[in-house]
Each structure stands twice: as structure tokens, then as C-alpha cells.
Design a protein around this motif. Structure first.
Motif, PDB file in Angstrom:
ATOM      1  N   LEU A 177      38.959 -33.722 -14.056  1.00 17.58           N
ATOM      2  CA  LEU A 177      38.070 -32.617 -13.663  1.00 17.58           C
ATOM      3  C   LEU A 177      37.744 -31.729 -14.858  1.00 17.58           C
ATOM      4  O   LEU A 177      36.599 -31.296 -15.024  1.00 17.58           O
ATOM      5  CB  LEU A 177      38.714 -31.785 -12.548  1.00 17.58           C
ATOM      6  N   LEU A 178      38.740 -31.470 -15.683  1.00 19.10           N
ATOM      7  CA  LEU A 178      38.524 -30.639 -16.858  1.00 19.10           C
ATOM      8  C   LEU A 178      37.557 -31.312 -17.830  1.00 19.10           C
ATOM      9  O   LEU A 178      36.611 -30.679 -18.315  1.00 19.10           O
ATOM     10  CB  LEU A 178      39.871 -30.348 -17.528  1.00 19.10           C
ATOM     11  N   LEU A 179      37.761 -32.588 -18.097  1.00 18.59           N
ATOM     12  CA  LEU A 179      36.866 -33.309 -19.006  1.00 18.59           C
ATOM     13  C   LEU A 179      35.441 -33.377 -18.471  1.00 18.59           C
ATOM     14  O   LEU A 179      34.475 -33.141 -19.214  1.00 18.59           O
ATOM     15  CB  LEU A 179      37.399 -34.721 -19.262  1.00 18.59           C
ATOM     16  N   ILE A 180      35.296 -33.674 -17.185  1.00 21.68           N
ATOM     17  CA  ILE A 180      33.956 -33.743 -16.579  1.00 21.68           C
ATOM     18  C   ILE A 180      33.306 -32.368 -16.579  1.00 21.68           C
ATOM     19  O   ILE A 180      32.128 -32.221 -16.905  1.00 21.68           O
ATOM     20  CB  ILE A 180      34.034 -34.325 -15.155  1.00 21.68           C
ATOM     21  N   GLY A 181      34.074 -31.341 -16.233  1.00 23.82           N
ATOM     22  CA  GLY A 181      33.539 -29.972 -16.219  1.00 23.82           C
ATOM     23  C   GLY A 181      33.080 -29.521 -17.592  1.00 23.82           C
ATOM     24  O   GLY A 181      32.032 -28.891 -17.736  1.00 23.82           O
ATOM     25  N   ILE A 182      33.868 -29.846 -18.614  1.00 20.86           N
ATOM     26  CA  ILE A 182      33.485 -29.488 -19.986  1.00 20.86           C
ATOM     27  C   ILE A 182      32.207 -30.219 -20.385  1.00 20.86           C
ATOM     28  O   ILE A 182      31.284 -29.621 -20.945  1.00 20.86           O
ATOM     29  CB  ILE A 182      34.637 -29.809 -20.971  1.00 20.86           C
ATOM     30  N   ARG A 183      32.134 -31.494 -20.065  1.00 22.27           N
ATOM     31  CA  ARG A 183      30.939 -32.279 -20.415  1.00 22.27           C
ATOM     32  C   ARG A 183      29.699 -31.726 -19.713  1.00 22.27           C
ATOM     33  O   ARG A 183      28.644 -31.568 -20.332  1.00 22.27           O
ATOM     34  CB  ARG A 183      31.171 -33.736 -20.056  1.00 22.27           C
ATOM     35  N   ARG A 184      29.819 -31.442 -18.420  1.00 24.66           N
ATOM     36  CA  ARG A 184      28.675 -30.897 -17.672  1.00 24.66           C
ATOM     37  C   ARG A 184      28.254 -29.533 -18.199  1.00 24.66           C
ATOM     38  O   ARG A 184      27.061 -29.243 -18.316  1.00 24.66           O
ATOM     39  CB  ARG A 184      29.009 -30.794 -16.190  1.00 24.66           C
ATOM     40  N   ALA A 185      29.221 -28.697 -18.500  1.00 21.86           N
ATOM     41  CA  ALA A 185      28.898 -27.355 -19.006  1.00 21.86           C
ATOM     42  C   ALA A 185      28.191 -27.437 -20.351  1.00 21.86           C
ATOM     43  O   ALA A 185      27.263 -26.680 -20.616  1.00 21.86           O
ATOM     44  CB  ALA A 185      30.176 -26.533 -19.117  1.00 21.86           C
ATOM     45  N   ARG A 186      28.602 -28.359 -21.185  1.00 24.30           N
ATOM     46  CA  ARG A 186      27.967 -28.488 -22.505  1.00 24.30           C
ATOM     47  C   ARG A 186      26.561 -29.026 -22.410  1.00 24.30           C
ATOM     48  O   ARG A 186      25.713 -28.695 -23.222  1.00 24.30           O
ATOM     49  CB  ARG A 186      28.823 -29.374 -23.401  1.00 24.30           C
ATOM     50  N   ARG A 187      26.316 -29.887 -21.433  1.00 25.81           N
ATOM     51  CA  ARG A 187      24.956 -30.413 -21.257  1.00 25.81           C
ATOM     52  C   ARG A 187      24.012 -29.336 -20.759  1.00 25.81           C
ATOM     53  O   ARG A 187      22.875 -29.267 -21.192  1.00 25.81           O
ATOM     54  CB  ARG A 187      24.960 -31.559 -20.250  1.00 25.81           C
ATOM     55  N   GLY A 188      24.496 -28.496 -19.852  1.00 24.99           N
ATOM     56  CA  GLY A 188      23.624 -27.503 -19.231  1.00 24.99           C
ATOM     57  C   GLY A 188      23.526 -26.205 -19.990  1.00 24.99           C
ATOM     58  O   GLY A 188      22.523 -25.527 -19.938  1.00 24.99           O
ATOM     59  N   ASP A 189      24.575 -25.821 -20.706  1.00 19.98           N
ATOM     60  CA  ASP A 189      24.606 -24.533 -21.377  1.00 19.98           C
ATOM     61  C   ASP A 189      25.427 -24.676 -22.651  1.00 19.98           C
ATOM     62  O   ASP A 189      26.619 -24.378 -22.671  1.00 19.98           O
ATOM     63  CB  ASP A 189      25.225 -23.479 -20.458  1.00 19.98           C
ATOM     64  N   PRO A 190      24.804 -25.146 -23.743  1.00 17.10           N
ATOM     65  CA  PRO A 190      25.566 -25.421 -24.955  1.00 17.10           C
ATOM     66  C   PRO A 190      26.169 -24.174 -25.606  1.00 17.10           C
ATOM     67  O   PRO A 190      27.112 -24.269 -26.340  1.00 17.10           O
ATOM     68  CB  PRO A 190      24.548 -26.087 -25.872  1.00 17.10           C
ATOM     69  N   VAL A 191      25.625 -22.994 -25.342  1.00 15.05           N
ATOM     70  CA  VAL A 191      26.134 -21.767 -25.932  1.00 15.05           C
ATOM     71  C   VAL A 191      26.787 -20.952 -24.829  1.00 15.05           C
ATOM     72  O   VAL A 191      26.157 -20.626 -23.827  1.00 15.05           O
ATOM     73  CB  VAL A 191      25.005 -20.953 -26.600  1.00 15.05           C
ATOM     74  N   PRO A 192      28.069 -20.592 -24.973  1.00 20.51           N
ATOM     75  CA  PRO A 192      28.729 -19.783 -23.953  1.00 20.51           C
ATOM     76  C   PRO A 192      28.040 -18.445 -23.786  1.00 20.51           C
ATOM     77  O   PRO A 192      27.555 -17.853 -24.761  1.00 20.51           O
ATOM     78  CB  PRO A 192      30.147 -19.583 -24.481  1.00 20.51           C
ATOM     79  N   ARG A 193      27.977 -17.973 -22.540  1.00 19.99           N
ATOM     80  CA  ARG A 193      27.428 -16.648 -22.288  1.00 19.99           C
ATOM     81  C   ARG A 193      28.242 -15.607 -23.030  1.00 19.99           C
ATOM     82  O   ARG A 193      29.451 -15.709 -23.135  1.00 19.99           O
ATOM     83  CB  ARG A 193      27.449 -16.344 -20.792  1.00 19.99           C
ATOM     84  N   GLY A 194      27.567 -14.610 -23.567  1.00 17.98           N
ATOM     85  CA  GLY A 194      28.253 -13.540 -24.264  1.00 17.98           C
ATOM     86  C   GLY A 194      28.756 -13.938 -25.634  1.00 17.98           C
ATOM     87  O   GLY A 194      29.713 -13.375 -26.133  1.00 17.98           O
ATOM     88  N   ALA A 195      28.151 -14.931 -26.251  1.00 20.11           N
ATOM     89  CA  ALA A 195      28.616 -15.416 -27.558  1.00 20.11           C
ATOM     90  C   ALA A 195      28.119 -14.545 -28.709  1.00 20.11           C
ATOM     91  O   ALA A 195      28.189 -14.933 -29.847  1.00 20.11           O
ATOM     92  CB  ALA A 195      28.180 -16.847 -27.755  1.00 20.11           C
TER      93      ALA A 195
END
Length: 137
Positions: free
Chosen positions: A114-132
Motif C-alpha cells: 500500500l505504501l509503495l502504490i500510494g507513493i507511486r500514485r502520489a508522484r504521478r498526480g502531484d510531483p511537488v508536495p503541497r507547501g514545498a
């Protein structure tokens, strides 16, 4: 997915620590632990109190709780956890599955997936973290 992974990791660490202290009765050695009874302990020839300490308070349980809570904290702030956390936990899970096959490693493997899939999905949709620190348009 990240939230579920964080909760499973936290649950595994909490269950291990509390289970060791209660079900395995490690806490009955607390007097020895806190009176200096382990100061001259030889790791190659552990006493029951030393073994109980390494099974409970000095085990991986408390660090897992911290990792799980960190994943949850990052997720609440919209920050994707670094992939090295997921890959390290995955490697550790594989070793655990080989060395101790009758442990709850499948639950932890689910958390890693779940962690690996979640990280992959988050990077595809939003490559820059909010508040960076980037200027807002």
C-alpha cells in the motif's frame, strides 16, 4: 493508500510492543531493567530479563510506531513519504518472512505494498508536495 499503510504499520508496532509486555509477560522484568540489572548483561548469554527487554522495549515495535505515525503525519499534510521508507520496510519484511515464516509478515507486506502504490500514485498526480515553499499562483 498511504493512510492505510500508516495505520497498519502503527498497528503492527503497537501490537508487538504491547503483546510482548503483556501476553509474553516481559513487563514483569521491569524492576530489573530500571535498577541497572542489565548493565553487565552479555548479549551472547542473555538472562530472561535481558531477553524480555530486547523483545519489548528495545525491539522494532517502537520505531515502527514512529514510522507509521510519520507516514500518517506526512499524508495529513499532503506530503508524499520518500520511497526509501517503503523499500527498506519491504526488504525487512522479506527477511522476516524467510527467517520467521510463522509471524504476521503478510500483514506487514500489505502495508508495504500500500505504501509503495500510494507513493507511486502520489508522484504521478502531484510531483511537488503541497507547501514545498513554491510561490502560489
Amino acid at each position: 493508500m498511504l493512510k492505510w499503510a500508516g495505520w497498519i504499520i502503527t498497528l503492527c508496532g503497537t501490537a508487538h510492543t504491547i503483546g510482548a509486555l503483556t501476553v509474553q509477560k516481559a513487563a514483569r522484568h521491569a524492576g530489573t531493567w530500571f535498577s541497572g540489572g542489565l548493565w553487565s548483561e552479555d548479549l551472547a548469554d542473555m538472562s530472561a530479563a535481558g531477553s524480555a527487554y530486547w523483545l519489548s522495549l528495545a525491539s522494532f515495535g517502537i520505531p515502527l510506531i514512529l514510522v507509521g505515525l510519520t507516514v500518517l503525519w506526512l499524508d495529513r499534510r499532503g506530503i508524499t513519504p520518500p520511497a526509501f521508507i517503503a523499500w527498506t520496510l519491504t526488504g525487512w519484511t522479506v527477511v522476516d518472512a524467510v527467517v520467521l515464516p510463522f509471524t504476521p509478515w503478510p500483514l506487514f507486506a500489505l502495508a508495504c505494498a500500500l505504501l509503495l502504490i500510494g507513493i507511486r500514485r502520489a508522484r504521478r498526480g502531484d510531483p511537488v508536495p503541497r507547501g514545498a515553499g513554491l510561490p502560489q499562483a
